[in-house]
Design a protein around this motif. Sequence first.
Motif, PDB file in Angstrom:
ATOM      1  N   GLU A  79       0.830  -1.258  -0.104  1.00  0.00           N
ATOM      2  CA  GLU A  79       0.103  -0.111  -0.033  1.00  0.00           C
ATOM      3  C   GLU A  79       0.759   1.109   0.019  1.00  0.00           C
ATOM      4  N   GLU A  80       1.895   1.210   0.712  1.00  0.00           N
ATOM      5  CA  GLU A  80       2.636   2.590   0.826  1.00  0.00           C
ATOM      6  C   GLU A  80       3.582   2.563  -0.400  1.00  0.00           C
ATOM      7  N   GLU A  81       3.847   1.371  -1.335  1.00  0.00           N
ATOM      8  CA  GLU A  81       4.584   1.737  -2.529  1.00  0.00           C
ATOM      9  C   GLU A  81       3.559   2.396  -3.714  1.00  0.00           C
ATOM     10  N   VAL A  82       2.252   1.868  -3.554  1.00  0.00           N
ATOM     11  CA  VAL A  82       1.230   2.482  -4.410  1.00  0.00           C
ATOM     12  C   VAL A  82       1.092   3.712  -4.380  1.00  0.00           C
ATOM     13  N   VAL A  83       0.886   4.342  -3.137  1.00  0.00           N
ATOM     14  CA  VAL A  83       0.450   5.590  -2.748  1.00  0.00           C
ATOM     15  C   VAL A  83       1.754   6.421  -2.918  1.00  0.00           C
ATOM     16  N   THR A  84       2.870   6.024  -2.802  1.00  0.00           N
ATOM     17  CA  THR A  84       4.116   6.911  -3.205  1.00  0.00           C
ATOM     18  C   THR A  84       4.296   7.012  -4.544  1.00  0.00           C
ATOM     19  N   LEU A  85       3.970   5.952  -5.155  1.00  0.00           N
ATOM     20  CA  LEU A  85       3.902   5.955  -6.806  1.00  0.00           C
ATOM     21  C   LEU A  85       2.714   7.017  -7.329  1.00  0.00           C
ATOM     22  N   ILE A  86       1.587   7.061  -6.902  1.00  0.00           N
ATOM     23  CA  ILE A  86       0.742   8.012  -7.120  1.00  0.00           C
ATOM     24  C   ILE A  86       1.090   9.407  -6.647  1.00  0.00           C
ATOM     25  N   GLU A  87       1.617   9.654  -5.619  1.00  0.00           N
ATOM     26  CA  GLU A  87       2.049  10.983  -4.964  1.00  0.00           C
ATOM     27  C   GLU A  87       3.236  11.398  -6.045  1.00  0.00           C
ATOM     28  N   LYS A  88       4.052  10.621  -6.466  1.00  0.00           N
ATOM     29  CA  LYS A  88       4.970  10.992  -7.443  1.00  0.00           C
ATOM     30  C   LYS A  88       4.523  11.382  -8.823  1.00  0.00           C
ATOM     31  N   ARG A  89       3.616  10.814  -9.337  1.00  0.00           N
ATOM     32  CA  ARG A  89       2.972  11.044 -10.395  1.00  0.00           C
ATOM     33  C   ARG A  89       2.186  12.370 -10.422  1.00  0.00           C
ATOM     34  N   TRP A  90       1.265  12.596  -9.431  1.00  0.00           N
ATOM     35  CA  TRP A  90       0.576  13.809  -9.216  1.00  0.00           C
ATOM     36  C   TRP A  90       1.700  14.995  -8.727  1.00  0.00           C
ATOM     37  N   LYS A  91       2.762  14.919  -8.130  1.00  0.00           N
ATOM     38  CA  LYS A  91       3.619  15.926  -8.179  1.00  0.00           C
ATOM     39  C   LYS A  91       4.506  16.210  -9.416  1.00  0.00           C
ATOM     40  N   GLY A  92       4.655  14.995 -10.062  1.00  0.00           N
ATOM     41  CA  GLY A  92       4.991  15.376 -11.551  1.00  0.00           C
ATOM     42  C   GLY A  92       4.327  16.012 -12.347  1.00  0.00           C
ATOM     43  N   LEU A  93       3.002  15.946 -12.321  1.00  0.00           N
ATOM     44  CA  LEU A  93       1.934  16.570 -13.131  1.00  0.00           C
ATOM     45  C   LEU A  93       2.024  18.091 -12.783  1.00  0.00           C
ATOM     46  N   GLN A  94       2.203  18.448 -11.557  1.00  0.00           N
ATOM     47  CA  GLN A  94       2.204  19.688 -11.022  1.00  0.00           C
ATOM     48  C   GLN A  94       3.510  20.478 -11.457  1.00  0.00           C
ATOM     49  N   LEU A  95       4.682  19.586 -11.443  1.00  0.00           N
ATOM     50  CA  LEU A  95       6.007  20.284 -11.914  1.00  0.00           C
ATOM     51  C   LEU A  95       5.919  20.563 -13.448  1.00  0.00           C
ATOM     52  N   LEU A  96       5.213  19.527 -14.303  1.00  0.00           N
ATOM     53  CA  LEU A  96       4.974  20.048 -15.492  1.00  0.00           C
ATOM     54  C   LEU A  96       4.084  21.099 -15.799  1.00  0.00           C
ATOM     55  N   ARG A  97       2.826  21.330 -15.349  1.00  0.00           N
ATOM     56  CA  ARG A  97       2.289  22.346 -15.236  1.00  0.00           C
ATOM     57  C   ARG A  97       2.929  23.705 -15.128  1.00  0.00           C
ATOM     58  N   LYS A  98       3.587  23.750 -13.828  1.00  0.00           N
ATOM     59  CA  LYS A  98       4.431  25.048 -13.392  1.00  0.00           C
ATOM     60  C   LYS A  98       5.455  25.266 -14.172  1.00  0.00           C
ATOM     61  N   ARG A  99       6.274  24.327 -15.031  1.00  0.00           N
ATOM     62  CA  ARG A  99       7.415  24.562 -15.955  1.00  0.00           C
ATOM     63  C   ARG A  99       6.872  25.085 -17.044  1.00  0.00           C
ATOM     64  N   LEU A 100       5.665  24.586 -17.567  1.00  0.00           N
ATOM     65  CA  LEU A 100       5.520  24.861 -19.066  1.00  0.00           C
ATOM     66  C   LEU A 100       4.268  25.805 -18.964  1.00  0.00           C
ATOM     67  N   GLY A 101       3.303  25.865 -17.917  1.00  0.00           N
ATOM     68  CA  GLY A 101       2.002  26.594 -18.155  1.00  0.00           C
ATOM     69  C   GLY A 101       0.692  25.837 -18.719  1.00  0.00           C
ATOM     70  N   ASP A 102      -0.274  26.075 -18.281  1.00  0.00           N
ATOM     71  CA  ASP A 102      -1.370  25.203 -18.560  1.00  0.00           C
ATOM     72  C   ASP A 102      -1.958  25.694 -19.917  1.00  0.00           C
ATOM     73  N   LYS A 103      -1.577  26.930 -20.528  1.00  0.00           N
ATOM     74  CA  LYS A 103      -2.075  27.240 -21.746  1.00  0.00           C
ATOM     75  C   LYS A 103      -1.117  26.773 -22.716  1.00  0.00           C
ATOM     76  N   ALA A 104       0.119  26.708 -22.444  1.00  0.00           N
ATOM     77  CA  ALA A 104       0.860  26.264 -23.396  1.00  0.00           C
ATOM     78  C   ALA A 104       0.719  24.579 -23.854  1.00  0.00           C
ATOM     79  N   ILE A 105       0.305  23.928 -22.612  1.00  0.00           N
ATOM     80  CA  ILE A 105       0.119  22.613 -22.990  1.00  0.00           C
ATOM     81  C   ILE A 105      -1.545  22.122 -23.354  1.00  0.00           C
ATOM     82  N   ASP A 106      -1.928  23.161 -23.229  1.00  0.00           N
ATOM     83  CA  ASP A 106      -3.608  22.953 -23.494  1.00  0.00           C
ATOM     84  C   ASP A 106      -4.242  22.007 -22.478  1.00  0.00           C
ATOM     85  N   PHE A 107      -3.882  22.414 -21.417  1.00  0.00           N
ATOM     86  CA  PHE A 107      -4.386  21.499 -20.199  1.00  0.00           C
ATOM     87  C   PHE A 107      -5.988  21.845 -20.153  1.00  0.00           C
TER      88      PHE A 107
END
Length: 370
Positions: A79-107
């Motif tokens: 359970e800890e591994e799954v939650v950690t993996l989901i957290e990493k994916r979620w934080k990765g999406l926020q990093l992508l949005r922050k770096r490029l901006g929602d408008k640029a990636i048509d979020f």
Amino acid sequence: MNLSYWELKNWFTNVDYTIVGSGIVGLHAALRLRENFPNSKILILEKGMLPQGASTKNAGFACFGSISEIIDDLKSHTEEEVVTLIEKRWKGLQLLRKRLGDKAIDFKPYGGYELFLKADENSYNNCLQKIPFINDILNPLFKANVFAKEIDSFQFSSIHEYLIFNPFEAQIDTGNMMHELMKNAISENILILNQQIVTGYLDKEKHVEVALNDFNFITKKLLFATNGFASTLTNSDVKPARAQVLITEPIENLDIKGTFHLDEGYYYFRNIGNRILLGGGRNLDFETENTSEFGQTQLVQTKLEQLLKEVILPTRDFKIAHRWSGIMGVGTTKNPIVNQLSENVYCGVRLGGMGVAIGSIIGTELADLI
């Protein structure tokens, strides 16, 4: 190789960091290196005309796992591994949005849905039953319930009454995302050379000698961001996994909006404007689809068209506009590999089909190994 003095001087002399692979991971690693080492010389080598694996070939899902996929992951991960993996994916999406901006990636935060075929009774009931449990383990991360059942309002056919809705899921424009990342890299004086195949390397303690098809050059550090193609040179536990995709011609008055999952994520579809993009089906023949060769098979394409006709667009006429495939990197677990291979060689690979979500943070972690 017939390189001039100028070419050798500007591209292949005094190279500090060489990254193999110009996809999401490779570009984020390069940008992170630029942040950490402002005056360094950074070179990216890409074997394709464009990123060769899945970075420009994916479906553009800003997702972190459907409920059936999460439940299935809990069978082989803690359970800890799954939650950690989901957290990493979620934080990765926020990093992508922050770096490029929602408008640029048509979020577009339309939300995500999972649907279940009528024949898939066991998975349907199991997922409905486990919604409270999955919401409970994810609540510390999202501070809200992630999954809820919702009546099908899209007029799908041959499915159970309820869909499972996830308001945190969204869609992006994959082409825009990669174009913006490449522009960022170029603006940061990061050199990108395409159609360059690394055939080998030798870590000599103080530097690495990198072999291309026609000549060798020296770099201080070498980073592999080749995901599905990683096993050849890194000996990592990564297998290529082909994903076949198709897209329809525009469909008049299409009222489907969102990202959609089916069969533990093995099938996925979304609208792109008034078109439907549909991909998946490698579970029909894992042996054939565990390949680094691009292409389509009759078995998978027939199944995709069947889903379009019988489930997704049962009352609509459509035409297929285009088909393609991408190569993901999978392994015995879904945990990515980010490690040091030798004194001056590193790798960030095995994204498990979640490159859009996790690629930015894996690239950052790869660069931070140095």
